[in-house]
Design a protein around this motif. Sequence first.
Motif, PDB file in Angstrom:
ATOM      1  N   LEU A 197       0.865  -1.178   0.000  1.00 57.42           N
ATOM      2  CA  LEU A 197       0.000   0.000   0.000  1.00 57.42           C
ATOM      3  C   LEU A 197       0.901   1.226   0.000  1.00 57.42           C
ATOM      4  O   LEU A 197       1.858   1.283   0.773  1.00 57.42           O
ATOM      5  N   GLU A 198       0.621   2.168  -0.870  1.00 53.36           N
ATOM      6  CA  GLU A 198       1.418   3.398  -0.976  1.00 53.36           C
ATOM      7  C   GLU A 198       0.488   4.583  -1.177  1.00 53.36           C
ATOM      8  O   GLU A 198      -0.428   4.522  -1.984  1.00 53.36           O
ATOM      9  N   ILE A 199       0.733   5.674  -0.466  1.00 53.64           N
ATOM     10  CA  ILE A 199      -0.069   6.890  -0.611  1.00 53.64           C
ATOM     11  C   ILE A 199       0.607   7.848  -1.578  1.00 53.64           C
ATOM     12  O   ILE A 199       1.818   8.062  -1.504  1.00 53.64           O
ATOM     13  N   VAL A 200      -0.182   8.441  -2.465  1.00 58.87           N
ATOM     14  CA  VAL A 200       0.275   9.553  -3.293  1.00 58.87           C
ATOM     15  C   VAL A 200      -0.721  10.703  -3.070  1.00 58.87           C
ATOM     16  O   VAL A 200      -1.898  10.458  -2.830  1.00 58.87           O
ATOM     17  N   ALA A 201      -0.227  11.935  -3.107  1.00 66.56           N
ATOM     18  CA  ALA A 201      -1.084  13.090  -2.845  1.00 66.56           C
ATOM     19  C   ALA A 201      -1.100  14.030  -4.030  1.00 66.56           C
ATOM     20  O   ALA A 201      -0.157  14.081  -4.816  1.00 66.56           O
ATOM     21  N   ALA A 202      -2.192  14.791  -4.143  1.00 67.54           N
ATOM     22  CA  ALA A 202      -2.340  15.794  -5.191  1.00 67.54           C
ATOM     23  C   ALA A 202      -2.484  17.165  -4.535  1.00 67.54           C
ATOM     24  O   ALA A 202      -3.074  17.291  -3.460  1.00 67.54           O
ATOM     25  N   PHE A 203      -1.922  18.168  -5.199  1.00 70.50           N
ATOM     26  CA  PHE A 203      -1.965  19.531  -4.694  1.00 70.50           C
ATOM     27  C   PHE A 203      -2.497  20.472  -5.769  1.00 70.50           C
ATOM     28  O   PHE A 203      -2.243  20.277  -6.944  1.00 70.50           O
ATOM     29  N   ALA A 204      -3.210  21.502  -5.328  1.00 70.67           N
ATOM     30  CA  ALA A 204      -3.616  22.621  -6.174  1.00 70.67           C
ATOM     31  C   ALA A 204      -3.423  23.865  -5.309  1.00 70.67           C
ATOM     32  O   ALA A 204      -4.372  24.388  -4.753  1.00 70.67           O
ATOM     33  N   GLY A 242      -6.072  16.134  -2.488  1.00 72.69           N
ATOM     34  CA  GLY A 242      -6.579  14.773  -2.397  1.00 72.69           C
ATOM     35  C   GLY A 242      -5.446  13.779  -2.277  1.00 72.69           C
ATOM     36  O   GLY A 242      -4.282  14.118  -2.438  1.00 72.69           O
ATOM     37  N   ALA A 243      -5.814  12.541  -1.973  1.00 70.60           N
ATOM     38  CA  ALA A 243      -4.815  11.485  -1.856  1.00 70.60           C
ATOM     39  C   ALA A 243      -5.410  10.177  -2.367  1.00 70.60           C
ATOM     40  O   ALA A 243      -6.627   9.996  -2.372  1.00 70.60           O
ATOM     41  N   ARG A 244      -4.511   9.293  -2.778  1.00 74.74           N
ATOM     42  CA  ARG A 244      -4.907   7.963  -3.233  1.00 74.74           C
ATOM     43  C   ARG A 244      -3.999   6.940  -2.571  1.00 74.74           C
ATOM     44  O   ARG A 244      -2.783   7.122  -2.506  1.00 74.74           O
ATOM     45  N   ALA A 245      -4.590   5.871  -2.089  1.00 81.61           N
ATOM     46  CA  ALA A 245      -3.832   4.747  -1.563  1.00 81.61           C
ATOM     47  C   ALA A 245      -3.758   3.716  -2.689  1.00 81.61           C
ATOM     48  O   ALA A 245      -4.782   3.184  -3.114  1.00 81.61           O
ATOM     49  N   ILE A 246      -2.568   3.483  -3.202  1.00 77.22           N
ATOM     50  CA  ILE A 246      -2.399   2.499  -4.275  1.00 77.22           C
ATOM     51  C   ILE A 246      -2.123   1.155  -3.616  1.00 77.22           C
ATOM     52  O   ILE A 246      -1.098   0.970  -2.970  1.00 77.22           O
ATOM     53  N   VAL A 247      -3.064   0.239  -3.766  1.00 77.47           N
ATOM     54  CA  VAL A 247      -2.964  -1.092  -3.180  1.00 77.47           C
ATOM     55  C   VAL A 247      -2.598  -2.061  -4.300  1.00 77.47           C
ATOM     56  O   VAL A 247      -3.220  -2.050  -5.370  1.00 77.47           O
ATOM     57  N   ARG A 248      -1.584  -2.891  -4.067  1.00 78.78           N
ATOM     58  CA  ARG A 248      -1.128  -3.850  -5.081  1.00 78.78           C
ATOM     59  C   ARG A 248      -1.109  -5.261  -4.507  1.00 78.78           C
ATOM     60  O   ARG A 248      -0.888  -5.449  -3.313  1.00 78.78           O
ATOM     61  N   ASP A 249      -1.281  -6.233  -5.404  1.00 83.45           N
ATOM     62  CA  ASP A 249      -1.153  -7.632  -4.998  1.00 83.45           C
ATOM     63  C   ASP A 249       0.318  -8.041  -5.084  1.00 83.45           C
ATOM     64  O   ASP A 249       1.178  -7.218  -5.414  1.00 83.45           O
ATOM     65  N   THR A 296      -8.903   2.529   5.008  1.00 78.75           N
ATOM     66  CA  THR A 296      -9.329   3.430   6.078  1.00 78.75           C
ATOM     67  C   THR A 296      -8.328   4.574   6.150  1.00 78.75           C
ATOM     68  O   THR A 296      -7.125   4.344   6.229  1.00 78.75           O
ATOM     69  N   TRP A 297      -8.843   5.811   6.115  1.00 78.68           N
ATOM     70  CA  TRP A 297      -7.995   7.006   6.158  1.00 78.68           C
ATOM     71  C   TRP A 297      -8.025   7.614   7.546  1.00 78.68           C
ATOM     72  O   TRP A 297      -9.064   7.651   8.197  1.00 78.68           O
ATOM     73  N   SER A 298      -6.875   8.131   7.996  1.00 80.61           N
ATOM     74  CA  SER A 298      -6.820   8.853   9.267  1.00 80.61           C
ATOM     75  C   SER A 298      -5.677   9.863   9.218  1.00 80.61           C
ATOM     76  O   SER A 298      -4.827   9.819   8.337  1.00 80.61           O
ATOM     77  N   GLN A 349      -4.817   2.720   5.746  1.00 78.76           N
ATOM     78  CA  GLN A 349      -4.640   1.381   6.297  1.00 78.76           C
ATOM     79  C   GLN A 349      -5.623   0.413   5.655  1.00 78.76           C
ATOM     80  O   GLN A 349      -6.775   0.740   5.399  1.00 78.76           O
ATOM     81  N   LEU A 350      -5.113  -0.793   5.406  1.00 76.93           N
ATOM     82  CA  LEU A 350      -5.921  -1.893   4.882  1.00 76.93           C
ATOM     83  C   LEU A 350      -5.456  -3.148   5.601  1.00 76.93           C
ATOM     84  O   LEU A 350      -4.385  -3.686   5.300  1.00 76.93           O
TER      85      LEU A 350
END
Length: 160
Positions: free
Chosen positions: A18-25, A30-37, A49-51, A94-95
């Motif tokens: 699981l890796e977080i990437v964020a976007a800015f303006a 915003g943010a995205r959690a990239i989940v991979r197998d 789950t975000w916190s 978190q996942l």
Amino acid sequence: MLPVVEVVATPVEQAASLEIVAAFAHEPLGARAIVRDGEGRVIVGAPVTWSLVEGELALATVNEFTPPEYTMIGDDCVPPPTAPESRRAVLRAQLGELSDELEIEWTAKPPRKAVTSRSRRTRPASAARAGRTTTASATAAATARPGRRTDARAGRGWRR
């Protein structure tokens, strides 16, 4: 002709990273959690789950049609500063046993002053705060530093 993409159904229990990437303006957006197998394929729709670990940021779902690995983040919890001010927050996704933390730093700027056509006076501070989310006035520089990583399956932990 457009290329065809192979879609593979992967149970969320097979998530390996699981890796977080964020976007800015001009400010955190915003943010995205990239989940991979285990083979590196992205798992879409993982119930992340975000916190917030540190700092003050507003977290919200994007909309009812957006997968849960996306979240909106905003600098809406603290009033706008009267002078440029450095701000910092640590976001966690978190996942199950997997988690990642992303340290976000940005410079919050005071809102622009609105000028009326009649009196050329500025809006009251309360009006400037309320209009802050619709005007491009919040920040000058924003950076995200992926420095805090955790993968409980690999036995690595986060240190404060």
